[in-house]
Write an enzyme that holds these catalytic residues in place. Structure first.
Site, short mmCIF file in Angstrom:
data_model
loop_
_atom_site.label_atom_id
_atom_site.label_comp_id
_atom_site.label_asym_id
_atom_site.label_seq_id
_atom_site.Cartn_x
_atom_site.Cartn_y
_atom_site.Cartn_z
N ASP A 67 0.96 -1.21 0.06
CA ASP A 67 0.00 0.05 0.26
C ASP A 67 0.70 1.19 0.18
O ASP A 67 2.04 1.32 0.26
CB ASP A 67 -0.97 0.05 1.21
CG ASP A 67 -0.22 -0.20 2.47
OD1 ASP A 67 0.96 -0.40 2.60
OD2 ASP A 67 -1.02 -0.81 3.60
N ASN A 136 -7.26 -2.91 14.64
CA ASN A 136 -8.65 -2.99 14.24
C ASN A 136 -8.97 -4.23 13.01
O ASN A 136 -9.77 -4.12 12.66
CB ASN A 136 -9.34 -1.67 13.57
CG ASN A 136 -8.71 -1.13 12.24
OD1 ASN A 136 -7.77 -1.91 11.50
ND2 ASN A 136 -9.15 -0.12 11.50
N HIS A 138 -7.07 -4.64 10.27
CA HIS A 138 -6.82 -4.32 8.94
C HIS A 138 -5.46 -4.89 8.13
O HIS A 138 -4.63 -5.13 9.04
CB HIS A 138 -6.76 -2.92 8.42
CG HIS A 138 -5.84 -1.96 8.76
ND1 HIS A 138 -5.84 -0.86 9.25
CD2 HIS A 138 -4.33 -2.10 8.92
CE1 HIS A 138 -4.44 -0.33 9.80
NE2 HIS A 138 -3.77 -1.08 9.41
C1 GLP Z 1 -0.37 0.47 8.56
C2 GLP Z 1 -0.08 -0.35 7.38
C3 GLP Z 1 -0.21 -2.05 7.71
C4 GLP Z 1 0.36 -2.08 8.94
C5 GLP Z 1 -0.36 -1.49 10.03
C6 GLP Z 1 0.36 -1.87 11.25
O1 GLP Z 1 -1.58 0.81 8.63
N1 GLP Z 1 -0.71 0.04 6.18
O2 GLP Z 1 0.37 -2.65 6.55
O3 GLP Z 1 0.23 -3.82 9.13
O4 GLP Z 1 0.11 -0.10 9.94
O5 GLP Z 1 1.44 -1.26 11.62
P1 GLP Z 1 2.41 -1.55 13.02
O6 GLP Z 1 3.28 -2.66 12.50
O7 GLP Z 1 3.29 -0.37 12.83
O8 GLP Z 1 1.54 -1.92 14.00
#
Ligand code: GLP
Length: 264
Positions: A67, A136, A138
């Site tokens: 993304d 959440n 995602h």
């Molecule tokens: C962002 C990215 C995701 C990632 C998420 C969690 O929203 N788009 O791909 O998995 O953050 O991030 P973190 O690993 O910093 O908790």
């Protein structure tokens, strides 16, 4: 789902790095799906070290990131392109032209999404996709209510995700509310998937992903449909799982079986 519960976040990174190193050893021209966020950082450090010690090469590999923020160009320090350059690509032997990230500055972002799907197909599809997990539930930027068969498209970020990612932006900086993300269907097309989750803040999303119903309310639950998805957790991220002893038992049996097979 293959669930692996390890004592610490470092062990999670080591396990994930080994999967990538094994993948590249078996198939040097692998197509890798990559992720941003804090979780994969330790894994990227290990891959950089392995590359610099010539234990693994990315010279023939191709990568596709999940993304990108819509509205940030590749030089913007908060863009995911910048993140990947800083934390991985600048330090390994990958060819710049073999690293793809959705174009957050595209004049026609809808066309850019369709192009991204075509590029993945032209590369032969993703062999191994790395995922983190939003609080959440995602994956990529597929927020709750995302279509379970969705393809690369523009997605609006939830207030929760904007707040979670605010730590990367300076006060007063423009923080995008839109993104381009591979869809859940795009992610599920990967031949193998490895999702890493660490820390207690991910525990309820982990529970919903593994033990909840298959539901758009928890996009990561779509991994229940995948035949080769490995979920690697530290103890804190696994702490809300009701059937944790069962998952540990299965993994012990898997390891014992592997050991027996190796001895034959
Ligand atoms: C962002 C990215 C995701 C990632 C998420 C969690 O929203 N788009 O791909 O998995 O953050 O991030 P973190 O690993 O910093 O908790």
């Amino acid at each position: 789902m293959h669930i692996v519960i390890l004592p610490t976040a470092n062990c999670v990174a080591e396990y994930g790095a080994t999967l990538f190193i094994d993948q590249l050893s078996a198939k040097p021209d692998s197509v890798l799906g990559l992720a941003t966020g804090s979780t994969p950082l330790a894994l990227y450090h290990l891959l950089i070290a392995a590359n610099q010690q010539q234990q693994v090469s990315f010279a023939c590999a191709k990568t596709f990131n999940l993304d990108e923020y819509l509205g940030l160009n590749s030089e913007h320090p908060q863009s995911y392109r910048y993140f990947m350059q800083q934390h991985l690509f600048n330090h390994i032997d990958i060819l710049p032209e073999n690293t793809a990230i959705p174009d957050g500055a595209a004049a026609d972002p809808v066309a850019a999404c369709a192009r991204y799907e075509q590029q993945i197909i032209a590369a032969g599809g993703i062999d191994l996709q790395l995922l983190g997990l939003g609080r959440n539930g995602h994956i990529g930027f597929n927020e709750p209510s995302s279509g379970l068969r969705s393809r690369t498209r523009i997605k609006t970020l939830t207030a929760a995700t904007i707040a979670d990612n605010a730590r990367f932006f300076q006060t007063g900086d423009y923080q995008p509310h839109l993104s381009i993300t591979m869809g859940i269907g795009t992610i599920l097309d990967a031949r193998k998937i490895v999702l890493l989750a660490t820390g207690v803040t991910k525990a309820s999303a982990v529970k919903a992903m593994i033990e909840g119903p298959l539901a758009a309310a928890c996009p990561a639950s779509a991994l229940q449909l995948h035949q080769q998805a490995t979920i690697v957790l530290d103890e804190a991220a696994a702490s809300e799982l009701a059937d944790i002893e069962f998952y540990r038992h299965i993994e012990r049996e898997n390891q014992a079986l592997l050991k027996r097979l190796k001895q034959q």
